[in-house]
Design an enzyme around this catalytic site. Structure first.
Site, PDB file in Angstrom:
ATOM      1  N   GLY A   1       2.932  -3.292  10.645  1.00 39.20           N
ATOM      2  CA  GLY A   1       4.288  -3.541  11.146  1.00 39.20           C
ATOM      3  C   GLY A   1       5.059  -4.633  10.442  1.00 39.20           C
ATOM      4  O   GLY A   1       6.131  -5.040  10.914  1.00 39.20           O
TER       5      GLY A   1
ATOM      6  N   ALA B   1       3.009  -1.448   4.147  1.00 41.22           N
ATOM      7  CA  ALA B   1       3.311  -0.159   3.520  1.00 41.22           C
ATOM      8  C   ALA B   1       4.738   0.283   3.847  1.00 41.22           C
ATOM      9  O   ALA B   1       5.648   0.161   3.029  1.00 41.22           O
ATOM     10  CB  ALA B   1       2.297   0.895   3.988  1.00 41.22           C
ATOM     11  N   SER B   2       4.938   0.782   5.084  1.00 42.31           N
ATOM     12  CA  SER B   2       6.214   1.429   5.396  1.00 42.31           C
ATOM     13  C   SER B   2       7.419   0.507   5.255  1.00 42.31           C
ATOM     14  O   SER B   2       8.520   0.977   4.943  1.00 42.31           O
ATOM     15  CB  SER B   2       6.159   2.038   6.802  1.00 42.31           C
ATOM     16  OG  SER B   2       5.747   1.072   7.744  1.00 42.31           O
TER      17      SER B   2
ATOM     18  N   ASN C   1       0.857  -1.184   0.000  1.00 44.03           N
ATOM     19  CA  ASN C   1       0.000   0.000   0.000  1.00 44.03           C
ATOM     20  C   ASN C   1       0.900   1.244   0.000  1.00 44.03           C
ATOM     21  O   ASN C   1       1.703   1.422   0.908  1.00 44.03           O
ATOM     22  CB  ASN C   1      -0.887  -0.055   1.254  1.00 44.03           C
ATOM     23  CG  ASN C   1      -1.774   1.150   1.411  1.00 44.03           C
ATOM     24  OD1 ASN C   1      -1.811   2.036   0.565  1.00 44.03           O
ATOM     25  ND2 ASN C   1      -2.510   1.193   2.508  1.00 44.03           N
ATOM     26  N   PHE C   2       0.758   2.071  -1.027  1.00 45.41           N
ATOM     27  CA  PHE C   2       1.637   3.253  -1.135  1.00 45.41           C
ATOM     28  C   PHE C   2       1.162   4.412  -0.250  1.00 45.41           C
ATOM     29  O   PHE C   2       1.864   5.415  -0.120  1.00 45.41           O
ATOM     30  CB  PHE C   2       1.702   3.730  -2.589  1.00 45.41           C
ATOM     31  CG  PHE C   2       2.448   2.815  -3.535  1.00 45.41           C
ATOM     32  CD1 PHE C   2       2.972   1.609  -3.098  1.00 45.41           C
ATOM     33  CD2 PHE C   2       2.632   3.170  -4.866  1.00 45.41           C
ATOM     34  CE1 PHE C   2       3.661   0.761  -3.965  1.00 45.41           C
ATOM     35  CE2 PHE C   2       3.332   2.346  -5.747  1.00 45.41           C
ATOM     36  CZ  PHE C   2       3.838   1.133  -5.297  1.00 45.41           C
ATOM     37  N   LYS C   3      -0.050   4.294   0.314  1.00 48.25           N
ATOM     38  CA  LYS C   3      -0.632   5.368   1.147  1.00 48.25           C
ATOM     39  C   LYS C   3      -0.450   6.706   0.434  1.00 48.25           C
ATOM     40  O   LYS C   3      -0.606   6.784  -0.780  1.00 48.25           O
ATOM     41  CB  LYS C   3      -0.015   5.350   2.552  1.00 48.25           C
ATOM     42  CG  LYS C   3      -0.224   4.000   3.244  1.00 48.25           C
ATOM     43  CD  LYS C   3      -0.107   4.039   4.737  1.00 48.25           C
ATOM     44  CE  LYS C   3      -0.506   2.681   5.315  1.00 48.25           C
ATOM     45  NZ  LYS C   3      -0.535   2.637   6.753  1.00 48.25           N
TER      46      LYS C   3
ATOM     47  N   GLU D   1      -5.959  -5.647  10.413  1.00 49.89           N
ATOM     48  CA  GLU D   1      -4.909  -4.647  10.651  1.00 49.89           C
ATOM     49  C   GLU D   1      -5.209  -3.840  11.916  1.00 49.89           C
ATOM     50  O   GLU D   1      -5.974  -2.873  11.867  1.00 49.89           O
ATOM     51  CB  GLU D   1      -4.859  -3.632   9.493  1.00 49.89           C
ATOM     52  CG  GLU D   1      -4.321  -4.147   8.201  1.00 49.89           C
ATOM     53  CD  GLU D   1      -3.698  -3.014   7.361  1.00 49.89           C
ATOM     54  OE1 GLU D   1      -2.901  -3.332   6.497  1.00 49.89           O
ATOM     55  OE2 GLU D   1      -4.005  -1.823   7.593  1.00 49.89           O
TER      56      GLU D   1
ATOM     57  N   ILE E   1       0.121  -0.145  13.167  1.00 50.31           N
ATOM     58  CA  ILE E   1       0.422   0.349  11.815  1.00 50.31           C
ATOM     59  C   ILE E   1       1.584   1.336  11.850  1.00 50.31           C
ATOM     60  O   ILE E   1       1.612   2.259  12.661  1.00 50.31           O
ATOM     61  CB  ILE E   1      -0.835   0.993  11.174  1.00 50.31           C
ATOM     62  CG1 ILE E   1      -1.875  -0.092  10.844  1.00 50.31           C
ATOM     63  CG2 ILE E   1      -0.466   1.779   9.911  1.00 50.31           C
ATOM     64  CD1 ILE E   1      -3.165   0.424  10.250  1.00 50.31           C
TER      65      ILE E   1
ATOM     66  N   HIS F   1      -9.963   0.903   5.011  1.00 50.57           N
ATOM     67  CA  HIS F   1      -8.662   1.002   5.693  1.00 50.57           C
ATOM     68  C   HIS F   1      -8.865   1.876   6.933  1.00 50.57           C
ATOM     69  O   HIS F   1      -9.674   2.806   6.908  1.00 50.57           O
ATOM     70  CB  HIS F   1      -7.618   1.614   4.752  1.00 50.57           C
ATOM     71  CG  HIS F   1      -6.230   1.440   5.273  1.00 50.57           C
ATOM     72  ND1 HIS F   1      -5.716   2.232   6.282  1.00 50.57           N
ATOM     73  CD2 HIS F   1      -5.264   0.548   4.961  1.00 50.57           C
ATOM     74  CE1 HIS F   1      -4.485   1.835   6.551  1.00 50.57           C
ATOM     75  NE2 HIS F   1      -4.177   0.806   5.767  1.00 50.57           N
TER      76      HIS F   1
HETATM   77  O1  G3P Z   1      -2.275  -0.980   4.596  1.00 52.51           O
HETATM   78  C1  G3P Z   1      -1.057  -1.292   5.155  1.00 52.51           C
HETATM   79  C2  G3P Z   1      -0.912  -0.807   6.516  1.00 52.51           C
HETATM   80  O2  G3P Z   1      -1.805   0.043   7.062  1.00 52.51           O
HETATM   81  C3  G3P Z   1       0.201  -1.266   7.337  1.00 52.51           C
HETATM   82  O3  G3P Z   1       1.130  -0.239   7.311  1.00 52.51           O
HETATM   83  O4  G3P Z   1       3.342   0.704   7.489  1.00 52.51           O
HETATM   84  O5  G3P Z   1       2.546  -0.884   9.215  1.00 52.51           O
HETATM   85  O6  G3P Z   1       3.102  -1.705   6.932  1.00 52.51           O
HETATM   86  P1  G3P Z   1       2.626  -0.568   7.778  1.00 52.51           P
END
Ligand code: G3P
Length: 236
Positions: free
Chosen positions: A193, A214-215, A21-23, A153, A158, A105
């Site tokens: 995470g 994402a991150s 997810n590129f957010k 999630e 996150i 989301h």
């Molecule tokens: O949609 C993916 C998400 O919300 C998780 O984000 O940065 O924890 O991988 P992250």
């Protein structure tokens, strides 16, 4: 390797899968969204795994022209064509080449009725619905709405680098069991995470068919290296 996309064709989302997810990260906006998508496609291809990307809706068409991996919108509105200024029409993401959409989301939450209508609209258009759920209760409610995927999630994890699959394994396995009791056809992902191969392995061991992250890739110092590591976790 995916076959080249035919005109107007939307690609299937095969599992197990890593969805990135590129957010609204600047590292994955505009031309950088295209560049990162190409990188993810190349690595997924080399590593022989399934990957998909969720760029910002405004970047969907450009990314779809550039890569042959499934692309998801980050959100659609539960609407039909008409007078809904500023909304995201499911038909519009399909016209851009998206295979489906994330919905609900935790950074773009919807109420249950909106989720229901969005899933129905996507289904009618033969688009994939990936509905996010913030907890087990929410995942049970959403399972009844027959999405294609549920991504569990927990918002607190996150973006923090502490993987839900390691920090809250019972939450993930509990959600998988409860979702499948209601609807065994729903494919379950987990996210929050996820940054390493071990996190991905743990997610699969808990009964999911992949991860939404994402991150761990977008904000990584070396996104290629991070993606390669994550891919190795999908192959165990
Ligand atoms: O949609 C993916 C998400 O919300 C998780 O984000 O940065 O924890 O991988 P992250």
């Amino acid at each position: 390797m995916q076959l080249p996309r035919l005109f107007g064709e939307t690609l299937k989302l095969k599992v197990p899968v890593i969805i990135v997810n590129f957010k609204t990260y600047s590292e994955a906006t505009g031309a950088r969204a295209v560049k990162l998508s190409k990188l993810i496609e190349k690595i997924a291809d080399n590593e022989q795994i399934n990957a998909a990307v969720a760029p910002q809706n405004i970047d969907l068409a450009k990314v779809a022209e550039a890569v042959n991996i499934p692309i998801l919108a980050q959100h659609v509105d539960p609407i039909k064509p008409g007078s809904f200024t500023g909304s995201i029409l499911p038909e519009a993401i399909k016209a851009c080449g998206a295979a489906g959409s994330l919905i609900n989301h935790s950074e773009k939450p919807m109420n249950l009725n909106q989720i229901k209508v969005a899933i129905e609209r996507l289904r009618k258009l033969k688009l994939i619905s990936v509905a996010c759920a913030k907890d087990v209760e929410n995942s049970i409610q959403i399972a009844k709405l027959r999405p294609d995927f549920i991504a569990i999630e927990p918002p607190a994890l996150i973006g923090g680098g502490i993987a839900v699959s390691k920090a809250e394994p019972e939450l993930v396995s509990g959600a998988v069991a409860k979702i499948h009791k209601i609807n065994p056809k729903v494919k379950v992902l987990c996210g929050a995470g996820i940054t390493t191969a071990e996190d991905v392995k743990a997610a699969l061991r808990l009964g999911t068919v992949g991860v939404l992250l994402a991150s761990g890739v977008v904000k990584a110092k070396d996104p290629a290296r991070a993606m390669r590591d994550l891919c190795s976790g999908l192959k165990f």
